[in-house]
Motif scaffolding. Structure first.
Motif, mmCIF file in Angstrom:
data_model
loop_
_atom_site.group_PDB
_atom_site.id
_atom_site.type_symbol
_atom_site.label_atom_id
_atom_site.label_comp_id
_atom_site.label_asym_id
_atom_site.label_seq_id
_atom_site.Cartn_x
_atom_site.Cartn_y
_atom_site.Cartn_z
ATOM 1 N N ASN A 73 7.304 -26.584 -60.550
ATOM 2 C CA ASN A 73 6.400 -26.063 -59.533
ATOM 3 C C ASN A 73 5.791 -27.203 -58.722
ATOM 4 O O ASN A 73 5.763 -27.155 -57.493
ATOM 5 C CB ASN A 73 5.284 -25.243 -60.192
ATOM 6 C CG ASN A 73 5.572 -23.756 -60.206
ATOM 7 O OD1 ASN A 73 5.439 -23.093 -59.189
ATOM 8 N ND2 ASN A 73 5.995 -23.254 -61.342
ATOM 9 N N GLN A 104 -3.582 -22.371 -64.606
ATOM 10 C CA GLN A 104 -2.721 -21.969 -63.497
ATOM 11 C C GLN A 104 -3.285 -22.481 -62.183
ATOM 12 O O GLN A 104 -2.558 -22.950 -61.311
ATOM 13 C CB GLN A 104 -2.591 -20.447 -63.449
ATOM 14 C CG GLN A 104 -1.737 -19.896 -64.563
ATOM 15 C CD GLN A 104 -1.531 -18.402 -64.428
ATOM 16 O OE1 GLN A 104 -1.739 -17.830 -63.365
ATOM 17 N NE2 GLN A 104 -1.125 -17.767 -65.502
ATOM 18 N N ARG A 117 0.283 -28.637 -57.220
ATOM 19 C CA ARG A 117 1.454 -28.371 -56.393
ATOM 20 C C ARG A 117 1.126 -28.578 -54.913
ATOM 21 O O ARG A 117 1.901 -29.166 -54.157
ATOM 22 C CB ARG A 117 1.931 -26.930 -56.624
ATOM 23 C CG ARG A 117 3.174 -26.576 -55.854
ATOM 24 C CD ARG A 117 3.614 -25.164 -56.131
ATOM 25 N NE ARG A 117 2.679 -24.196 -55.564
ATOM 26 C CZ ARG A 117 2.859 -22.880 -55.611
ATOM 27 N NH1 ARG A 117 3.906 -22.388 -56.223
ATOM 28 N NH2 ARG A 117 1.987 -22.064 -55.068
ATOM 29 N N PRO A 125 4.429 -20.767 -65.936
ATOM 30 C CA PRO A 125 3.074 -20.405 -65.502
ATOM 31 C C PRO A 125 2.415 -19.321 -66.360
ATOM 32 O O PRO A 125 1.232 -19.392 -66.644
ATOM 33 C CB PRO A 125 3.291 -19.917 -64.070
ATOM 34 C CG PRO A 125 4.467 -20.678 -63.601
ATOM 35 C CD PRO A 125 5.363 -20.855 -64.807
ATOM 36 N N ALA A 153 -1.642 -24.897 -59.395
ATOM 37 C CA ALA A 153 -1.563 -24.555 -57.973
ATOM 38 C C ALA A 153 -2.139 -25.689 -57.123
ATOM 39 O O ALA A 153 -1.594 -26.045 -56.077
ATOM 40 C CB ALA A 153 -2.315 -23.255 -57.711
ATOM 41 N N LEU A 162 2.210 -19.107 -58.096
ATOM 42 C CA LEU A 162 3.084 -20.072 -58.783
ATOM 43 C C LEU A 162 4.458 -19.441 -58.940
ATOM 44 O O LEU A 162 4.575 -18.229 -59.100
ATOM 45 C CB LEU A 162 2.502 -20.413 -60.155
ATOM 46 C CG LEU A 162 1.158 -21.148 -60.128
ATOM 47 C CD1 LEU A 162 0.640 -21.350 -61.547
ATOM 48 C CD2 LEU A 162 1.288 -22.485 -59.426
ATOM 49 N N TYR A 169 -2.690 -17.675 -56.845
ATOM 50 C CA TYR A 169 -2.026 -18.957 -57.121
ATOM 51 C C TYR A 169 -0.572 -19.008 -56.641
ATOM 52 O O TYR A 169 -0.082 -20.067 -56.306
ATOM 53 C CB TYR A 169 -2.081 -19.336 -58.607
ATOM 54 C CG TYR A 169 -3.453 -19.144 -59.204
ATOM 55 C CD1 TYR A 169 -4.589 -19.495 -58.479
ATOM 56 C CD2 TYR A 169 -3.636 -18.589 -60.448
ATOM 57 C CE1 TYR A 169 -5.852 -19.306 -58.990
ATOM 58 C CE2 TYR A 169 -4.901 -18.392 -60.970
ATOM 59 C CZ TYR A 169 -5.998 -18.749 -60.238
ATOM 60 O OH TYR A 169 -7.244 -18.538 -60.735
#
Lengths: 375, 272
Positions: A114, A158, A165, A150, A162, A105, A103
């Motif tokens: 994020n 999570q 984002r 995160p 991702a 993050l 991920y």
């Protein structure tokens, strides 16, 4: 940050890109330490299509993904989005959303920060950032988590961050690197549905890298099976499963029973194959074989049946073991000439094994065995 | 309840004894010097006959301890400047070394760290000779330059350590989201390696504060440094103010350490 040519759609946060762009790999080759990690791969991913690159580790699928992302520069060949080659663009200018395997993050930022990162990097106003973050949080159903870090989230959450984002920058292409590898088995199906939903909603052209055939079968529109840097076969999940182009693809997707034999006749129904096990099957194939040619017949376990009496196309076997797995009964049987086969049959409630040890094994009515040349 | 065997018990005793001895050796002198600093007596005698703040009052007297104050400010100024310059140089060096995986980078790394193993006394002498050959007169700036060489590796080492722990995937993610290198450095790299830089700066500052070998060669009567001054006092007068200075230094270090722990602990918690 020196990025003059932002697409217009960024100014209109609530409008997903109208037309999904196709992604074309044209003769992409990458040599690495003397060997070829990616060997002349040509693949066209249609706009809005999700293609899975499926193969064992070291087959070059991750290298191919990183070439598309721009993290690796290929030795040869072109990557084209829409009509435009992107090989000279750095990763930051490719407009490609990536969901990384772990991920990636940003650990010191909140979920909202994020998601806003890509917009902030482009110098979007705080208002635009806040609006887009709220929109993305709603889409991945994490509104309540906006201010969490995160590490305070579960694996599934999570991954949704991702995704949010990556999608917040309205990418043209979405790349997924082993997206479900780190998730619990129970969570995988949920996330597979989620990713499929978002990919459709945003009309994204997507490539997913995976070594898990079930994942690929579940969410890919088409699967490209890779081995040793090459694409062995591209097709829909059912195509590659039902009509594998090579023994490698046949073995990599699902379980199969391999029976050796010799082609005797060629007719309109298919090839008459004399099996070493001592019977004769008629097998259709799109490939050409000559009478007398040694072949391997591959049959999926669920396309074989066990019967109590002998019959046409059946050969005697002894049942070594029967495993009740959910709604199926898996028989491990030994045939003549030392062959070992697996046969899957629907399980009747209360039945956990087969009564008789001796049985006869043949093709089910719907069976579609595959034929491969044997060297 | 687990039964302890004989070897378990001997192990416990041996380790306990060693730990106790270690604490005694480490804490004992500190306790003695602090106790002595509160004495009423004229000499550095332990145990103190009676307790008072007499020598601290003496130490903070601007007239009678003027020389000590000048030396103390010199030391703090040199440590501060050397740490600040060292931070910029070391962080840049660490960033460069961490990015390159070629063997030449390992060579550079060893080069940057070499002042840690170099005998500081020889370096002090060498620096003095070098600077006199160059015709540079001793000054505070020269001391800063001298200290810089010795303390920069501390910052380089901790920064490099936090850089190697940084997940390269984070920077790739940043790139794919459209961020420039500079933006990624400001928002990803720097916040995540800040605790490492801070820890290195702390070590560097402390090590400059009590550096004797380099100061010994590069300081003059005009540019007196605290440790050198203390040694001078020790040799000539056995002044109890030395103990008071030690007390102040120990307290200051303790406070600085707590602040550091608070800051980096906080950043650590923030960065997960």
């Amino acid at each position: 940050m020196g990025s003059g040519s932002r697409p217009v759609m960024l100014q209109r946060p609530d409008m997903p890109p109208a037309v999904a762009q196709p992604l074309t790999l044209d003769g992409v080759t990458h040599s690495y330490g003397g060997g070829l990690a990616v060997d002349n791969v040509t693949l066209e991913v249609k706009g809005g299509e999700l293609v899975a690159l499926l193969g064992p580790s070291g087959c070059g699928k991750t290298t191919l993904l990183r070439i598309v992302a721009g993290f690796i520069e290929q030795s040869n060949g072109k990557v084209i989005i829409g009509e435009r080659p992107i090989d000279t663009l750095p990763p930051s200018r490719r407009e490609i959303g990536i969901v990384f395997q772990n991920y990636a993050l940003f650990p010191h930022m909140t979920v909202a920060q994020n998601i806003a990162y890509g917009l902030a990097a482009r110098g979007e106003s705080r208002k635009v950032q806040a609006e887009r973050v709220a929109e993305m949080l709603a889409i991945v159903q994490l509104e309540a988590m906006a201010d969490r870090k995160p590490r305070q989230l579960s694996g599934g959450q999570q991954q949704r961050v991702a995704l949010a984002r990556a999608l917040a920058i309205r990418p043209r292409i979405l790349l997924l690197d082993e997206p479900f590898a780190a998730l619990d088995k129970n969570l995988r199906l949920d996330m597979q549905i989620e990713i499929k939903r978002l990919q459709r909603q945003f009309a994204l052209t997507a490539i997913m890298v995976t070594h898990d055939q079930d994942e690929a079968m579940a969410i890919a529109d088409r699967i490209a099976v890779m081995s040793q840097g090459r694409i062995e076969q591209v097709g829909t999940p059912t195509q590659v499963y039902d009509e594998p182009a090579s023994l490698f693809v046949n073995g990599f997707l699902g379980t199969s029973n391999l029976l050796d034999g010799t082609v005797e006749t060629a007719g309109p129904e298919g090839y008459g194959v004399a099996l070493n096990a001592g019977t004769r099957w008629t097998v259709a194939s799109s490939r050409k074989f000559a009478p007398g040619e040694p072949v391997t017949v591959s049959v999926r376990p669920e396309q074989m049946v066990l019967a109590d009496e002998a019959g046409e196309g059946r050969f005697p076997v002894s049942v070594a073991l029967s495993l009740p797995i959910g709604g199926e009964l898996i028989h491990d049987v030994a045939g003549p000439a030392g062959t070992s086969l697996k046969i899957a049959a629907p399980r009747r409630p209360g039945v956990s094994s087969r009564s008789a040890e001796q049985a006869f094994c043949g093709l089910a009515d719907h069976a579609r065995p595959s034929l491969f040349a044997r060297s | 309840m687990q039964r302890s065997t004989f070897s378990d018990i001997t192990y416990k005793w041996a380790v306990g004894l060693l730990a106790g001895l270690g604490i005694l050796i480490l804490v004992g002198p500190v306790a003695i010097v602090i106790a002595t600093s509160f004495t009423t007596s004229q000499t550095l005698r332990f145990p103190p006959p009676e307790l008072s703040l007499r020598w601290y009052r003496e130490l903070f007297d601007p007239v009678r301890s003027a020389q000590i104050h000048i030396a103390a400010w010199n030391s703090v100024w040199v440590a501060f400047c050397a740490t600040a310059v060292g931070m910029v140089l070391s962080v840049l060096a660490a960033l460069a070394v961490a990015r390159v995986s070629r063997p030449s980078a390992r060579l550079l790394e060893a080069g940057f760290l070499s002042p840690l193993v170099l005998p500081t006394l020889s370096y002090g002498l060498a620096a003095l000779m070098f600077f006199s050959v160059m015709g540079i007169r001793p000054s505070l700036n020269l001391l800063i330059a001298g200290h810089l060489v010795v303390i920069a590796p501390f910052i380089f080492r901790t920064t490099l350590a936090s850089l190697t722990q940084l997940d390269p995937g984070l920077l790739e993610a940043s790139q794919s989201l459209g961020a420039s290198r500079l933006y990624a450095f400001r928002r990803i790299t720097l916040p995540l390696i800040a605790p490492g830089i801070a820890a290195g700066c702390f070590l560097a500052f402390i090590s400059s504060m009590d550096n004797v070998p380099v100061s010994l060669f590069l300081s003059t009567a005009r540019t007196g440094m605290l440790p050198i001054r203390m040694w001078g006092m020790m040799e000539s007068t056995l002044d109890v103010r030395i103990a008071a200075i030690a007390g102040v230094l120990i307290l200051a270090t303790l406070v600085l350490m707590l602040v550091m722990d608070r800051l980096t602990g906080l950043t650590k918690r923030m960065s997960g």
